[in-house]
Write a protein that holds these residues in place. Structure first.
Motif, PDB file in Angstrom:
ATOM      1  N   MET A 140     -12.708  -3.504  -5.409  1.00 52.98           N
ATOM      2  CA  MET A 140     -12.503  -2.188  -4.789  1.00 52.98           C
ATOM      3  C   MET A 140     -13.408  -1.159  -5.447  1.00 52.98           C
ATOM      4  O   MET A 140     -14.046  -1.420  -6.477  1.00 52.98           O
ATOM      5  CB  MET A 140     -11.027  -1.770  -4.942  1.00 52.98           C
ATOM      6  CG  MET A 140     -10.026  -2.840  -4.523  1.00 52.98           C
ATOM      7  SD  MET A 140     -10.090  -3.222  -2.770  1.00 52.98           S
ATOM      8  CE  MET A 140      -9.490  -1.670  -2.094  1.00 52.98           C
ATOM      9  N   TYR A 161      -4.221   2.783  -3.020  1.00 48.37           N
ATOM     10  CA  TYR A 161      -4.883   1.548  -3.433  1.00 48.37           C
ATOM     11  C   TYR A 161      -4.102   0.369  -2.862  1.00 48.37           C
ATOM     12  O   TYR A 161      -2.922   0.195  -3.172  1.00 48.37           O
ATOM     13  CB  TYR A 161      -4.920   1.469  -4.956  1.00 48.37           C
ATOM     14  CG  TYR A 161      -5.715   0.308  -5.519  1.00 48.37           C
ATOM     15  CD1 TYR A 161      -7.029   0.483  -5.943  1.00 48.37           C
ATOM     16  CD2 TYR A 161      -5.155  -0.948  -5.658  1.00 48.37           C
ATOM     17  CE1 TYR A 161      -7.753  -0.573  -6.487  1.00 48.37           C
ATOM     18  CE2 TYR A 161      -5.867  -2.009  -6.193  1.00 48.37           C
ATOM     19  CZ  TYR A 161      -7.169  -1.814  -6.610  1.00 48.37           C
ATOM     20  OH  TYR A 161      -7.889  -2.863  -7.150  1.00 48.37           O
ATOM     21  N   GLN A 168     -12.307   1.462  -6.891  1.00 48.14           N
ATOM     22  CA  GLN A 168     -11.663   1.784  -8.159  1.00 48.14           C
ATOM     23  C   GLN A 168     -11.511   0.513  -8.989  1.00 48.14           C
ATOM     24  O   GLN A 168     -11.418  -0.593  -8.459  1.00 48.14           O
ATOM     25  CB  GLN A 168     -10.276   2.409  -7.926  1.00 48.14           C
ATOM     26  CG  GLN A 168     -10.320   3.731  -7.175  1.00 48.14           C
ATOM     27  CD  GLN A 168     -10.129   3.527  -5.676  1.00 48.14           C
ATOM     28  OE1 GLN A 168     -10.164   2.411  -5.189  1.00 48.14           O
ATOM     29  NE2 GLN A 168      -9.934   4.622  -4.952  1.00 48.14           N
ATOM     30  N   ASP A 200      -1.972   8.194  -1.434  1.00 47.78           N
ATOM     31  CA  ASP A 200      -2.013   8.925  -2.702  1.00 47.78           C
ATOM     32  C   ASP A 200      -0.975  10.044  -2.720  1.00 47.78           C
ATOM     33  O   ASP A 200      -0.654  10.649  -1.700  1.00 47.78           O
ATOM     34  CB  ASP A 200      -3.423   9.473  -2.949  1.00 47.78           C
ATOM     35  CG  ASP A 200      -3.834  10.482  -1.891  1.00 47.78           C
ATOM     36  OD1 ASP A 200      -3.463  10.286  -0.722  1.00 47.78           O
ATOM     37  OD2 ASP A 200      -4.522  11.455  -2.233  1.00 47.78           O
ATOM     38  N   TYR A 241       0.843  -1.197   0.000  1.00 49.05           N
ATOM     39  CA  TYR A 241       0.000   0.000   0.000  1.00 49.05           C
ATOM     40  C   TYR A 241       0.876   1.245   0.000  1.00 49.05           C
ATOM     41  O   TYR A 241       1.895   1.306   0.696  1.00 49.05           O
ATOM     42  CB  TYR A 241      -0.894   0.001   1.242  1.00 49.05           C
ATOM     43  CG  TYR A 241      -1.681   1.282   1.455  1.00 49.05           C
ATOM     44  CD1 TYR A 241      -2.893   1.479   0.812  1.00 49.05           C
ATOM     45  CD2 TYR A 241      -1.209   2.274   2.308  1.00 49.05           C
ATOM     46  CE1 TYR A 241      -3.623   2.641   1.015  1.00 49.05           C
ATOM     47  CE2 TYR A 241      -1.923   3.447   2.511  1.00 49.05           C
ATOM     48  CZ  TYR A 241      -3.129   3.625   1.860  1.00 49.05           C
ATOM     49  OH  TYR A 241      -3.844   4.781   2.055  1.00 49.05           O
ATOM     50  N   TYR A 297      -3.663   7.612  -6.874  1.00 53.51           N
ATOM     51  CA  TYR A 297      -4.437   7.472  -5.646  1.00 53.51           C
ATOM     52  C   TYR A 297      -4.044   6.224  -4.857  1.00 53.51           C
ATOM     53  O   TYR A 297      -3.468   5.266  -5.375  1.00 53.51           O
ATOM     54  CB  TYR A 297      -5.938   7.455  -5.953  1.00 53.51           C
ATOM     55  CG  TYR A 297      -6.384   6.462  -6.986  1.00 53.51           C
ATOM     56  CD1 TYR A 297      -6.464   5.099  -6.715  1.00 53.51           C
ATOM     57  CD2 TYR A 297      -6.746   6.895  -8.275  1.00 53.51           C
ATOM     58  CE1 TYR A 297      -6.894   4.188  -7.669  1.00 53.51           C
ATOM     59  CE2 TYR A 297      -7.168   5.987  -9.240  1.00 53.51           C
ATOM     60  CZ  TYR A 297      -7.234   4.640  -8.934  1.00 53.51           C
ATOM     61  OH  TYR A 297      -7.646   3.739  -9.879  1.00 53.51           O
ATOM     62  N   TYR A 306      -5.417   0.187 -10.320  1.00 51.25           N
ATOM     63  CA  TYR A 306      -4.511   1.151  -9.690  1.00 51.25           C
ATOM     64  C   TYR A 306      -3.465   1.616 -10.696  1.00 51.25           C
ATOM     65  O   TYR A 306      -3.238   0.994 -11.739  1.00 51.25           O
ATOM     66  CB  TYR A 306      -3.848   0.547  -8.459  1.00 51.25           C
ATOM     67  CG  TYR A 306      -2.880  -0.584  -8.727  1.00 51.25           C
ATOM     68  CD1 TYR A 306      -1.496  -0.377  -8.712  1.00 51.25           C
ATOM     69  CD2 TYR A 306      -3.330  -1.878  -8.994  1.00 51.25           C
ATOM     70  CE1 TYR A 306      -0.608  -1.416  -8.948  1.00 51.25           C
ATOM     71  CE2 TYR A 306      -2.454  -2.923  -9.231  1.00 51.25           C
ATOM     72  CZ  TYR A 306      -1.087  -2.687  -9.206  1.00 51.25           C
ATOM     73  OH  TYR A 306      -0.214  -3.717  -9.445  1.00 51.25           O
TER      74      TYR A 306
END
Length: 644
Positions: A616, A588, A618, A564, A561, A586, A621
């Protein structure tokens, strides 16, 4: 989705089946380093047919990871010969490619072999002139870091990664002793990675690399003279894609369609060709005193070509300095280095003093004259080792005139402290560049840095904690700005970076490994550094032998991880990352599941990348502006050793 469900069922099934096996504590890492004093080669065993006899109780020859040992030049140089056995451990074996092997602390373009740069600020190892073309450094091994072997039988290592999306790597290594004092060998590596974005054929590769090296080491019969030498060559070709065309530029372009993505470039290629001749040799004058010499001849040819009569021209600025229809940027950086010094031990301390001379140049047909440099260094090192757990190291180097590096390390059983103060020169490409789309000539000042690192060592029965703190102060930092040109920030930047590595053993068969780094950048020069505020890695896995210890298994989930941040963008023509303020990469979390297992000396990995794809908010990524990270696919890898 079916593959994802299958992966979860596989994880559950193996967890249940192994619970029926006999429990035992997790074995220690077999890759323990061994230290030995330099032995008189006359005391070694006589050879039989060019091999040392190594017998077990059954009078059978036994060759294995502990009879094919290797060492490094840096240890010989410090009179601290460490012989390492071959690595048969499974920990992090599933992280096979260079970016994942580095703990995902590099920003790349979403494919093996693509341009990359460190996520965190790093002090250059060389304080003198560098080429500045470092986008492919991650895939090139520095000659000083090559392995030299002390093997009692012919040794072969073969490794292969068959990655999803036709991303493949092959690594071969061979070494053998001609006699107990002379060893020769070679290495061979390839990367063939198909484009993850908009490939038009099975063999439409983004990256095609071939590299190899030859190495040898020799010790005289009386043990006074030692020679280490190698030759290496890497040819790294990248068919650039320029990233996905943003939807605001082309309304029909959509992110996260991967093979169907619309990309900018189809007729642009970068090439990085490197060659290096390197050797180190030393002679023992008397007890406590040796003289040594290091020679290095390096060359790096960087070429970028693009056909501007095609749609690729829409990606580049309209400025054409050299040719209107073709961009062909060619830069050749070469250097010669000679280092001469003396070293030894006195009163329990290791000492070293040397002088070094580097000469080289950057060549470009559009330069009025080659950008040449001549550099003279003076340096030394002092190491006091009280015991295996207590040591103090101080080293320094001065480049005449005006650049230097001071470095110190204190190591104890409970705390490690490190301090670096340096003033290093700009790179050649930062000072002068003559490309088809950008040109500049600069006269930048040297960059200064102070760095303090501290780490506590806290061990409990089943818990290991490593809280740390890094503080950087950087001034006159040189970077590539929003206009893709080299610029210098006259302000200071301060980085406060507390971190924690925490490893837990849960029961007898499970482990949980974690790393967390927080970064706060402040000061007038802070905007030149784009670093995510939070970086985290977490891995939970089953780790145990099975089937009466005929098989060793690791099975678990790996999560990474980054918070962002406005990550640097990449411009293929200059082969540089540069600042941008419009694209937020961002936050993710990315989860991978993996299965590593070893049967005898053969290790195998199975890895399902991006398990949480589609789960997710989004759709996927990004790793770099307009470059998406991996979609879901399976990797298979295998490594095996031959010792005869």
């Amino acid at each position: 989705m079916k593959i994802r469900v299958f992966g979860l069922l596989m994880l559950l099934g193996i967890g249940l089946s192994t619970s029926l096996m006999a429990q035992r504590p997790v074995t220690t890492n077999p890759n323990q380093q061994r230290t030995r004093e330099l032995v008189d080669p006359q005391e070694e065993e006589e050879e039989i047919d060019g091999r040392r006899p190594l017998l077990d109780d059954s009078t059978k020859q036994v060759y294995g990871p502990k009879t094919s040992l290797y060492f490094f030049e840096k240890d010989i140089k410090r009179n601290n010969l460490i012989l390492y056995p071959q690595d048969t451990s499974l920990t992090n074996f599933h992280n096979y490619d260079p970016v994942s092997k580095g703990g995902w602390k590099y920003q790349d373009l979403g494919n093996i072999g693509s341009a990359s740069q460190p996520v965190f600020y790093q002090i250059p190892e060389l304080i003198g002139t560098r080429s500045g073309y470092s986008a492919y450094d991650l895939y090139y091994r520095n000659p000083e870091n090559y392995k030299y072997f002390d093997t009692k039988s012919p040794f072969t290592e073969m490794s292969a990664l068959f990655g999803g999306g036709h991303r493949n790597m092959l690594d071969l290594a061979f070494a053998r002793n001609i006699n107990p004092r002379w060893n020769v060998g070679f290495e061979f590596h390839t990367i063939k990675a198909r484009k993850t974005l908009n490939p038009v054929a099975r063999d439409d590769n983004m990256v095609d690399q071939t590299s190899y090296s030859l190495h040898t080491n020799y010790r005289s019969e009386n043990g006074k003279y030692w020679f280490l030498g190698n030759f290496s060559r890497m040819k790294h070709k990248v068919n650039e894609i320029g990233g996905i065309i943003p939807p605001e530029v082309d309304s029909t372009s959509i992110y996260f369609t991967y093979e169907d993505a619309k990309v900018w470039l189809r007729n642009s290629q970068a090439r990085d060709l490197r060659q290096d001749y390197h050797f180190y040799h030393e002679y023992k004058v008397q007890d406590g005193l040796q003289i040594y010499h290091v020679f290095d001849k390096k060359s790096q040819d960087m070429t970028f070509e693009s056909d501007l009569t095609t749609s690729d021209s829409l990606f580049y600025p309209k400025t054409r300095f050299n040719q209107p229809d073709t961009t062909r940027n060619f830069n050749e950086f070469s250097e010669w280095r000679n280092e001469v010094g003396f070293k030894g031990t006195f009163g329990g301390f290791f000492y070293n003093a040397y002088g070094k001379f580097r000469t080289g140049r950057m060549k470009n047909k559009f330069f009025e004259e080659d950008d040449k440099f001549n550099e003279v260094y003076l340096g030394g090192q002092l190491v006091g080792k009280i015991s295996d757990q207590w040591s103090l190291t101080a080293d320094g180097e001065y480049l005449l005139p005006g650049a230097y590096k001071l470095h110190g390390i204190f190591v104890s059983p409970w705390i490690e402290l490190e301090y670096t103060k340096a003033l290093y020169k700009p790179t050649s490409v930062q000072q002068v560049y003559m490309g088809n789309h950008y040109q500049w000539e600069n006269d930048f000042d040297n960059t200064g840095v102070d760095q303090i690192k501290g780490k506590l060592i806290i061990n409990f029965d089943k818990i290991r904690l490593r809280p740390s703190l890094t503080i950087n102060r950087v001034n006159n930092y040189i970077y590539f700005n929003e206009d893709r040109g080299a610029t210098q920030n006259n302000g200071e930047a301060f980085m406060l970076m507390p971190g924690l590595v925490a490893n837990f053993q849960i029961g007898k068969k499970f482990r949980w490994d974690n790393e967390l780094v927080f970064t706060q950048v402040s000061g007038a020069g802070s905007d030149a550094f784009r670093i995510p505020k939070f970086y985290a890695n977490s891995k939970f896995y089953f780790d145990s032998p099975a089937f009466d210890e005929h098989v060793f298994i690791q099975f678990g989930i790996d999560i990474r991880y980054k918070s962002d941040y406005y990550a640097d963008a990449y411009f293929p023509s200059t082969q540089q990352f540069y600042l941008q303020n419009s694209f937020n990469v961002y936050a993710y979390p990315v989860a991978d599941i993996f299965l590593n297992f070893r049967i005898n000396r053969t290790r195998v990995l199975l890895k399902y990348n991006h398990l949480n794809s589609g789960l997710m908010s989004q759709e996927g990524y990004f790793v770099t502006p307009d470059y998406t990270g991996y979609k879901s696919f399976i990797d298979l890898g295998i490594t095996w050793y031959l010792f005869d």
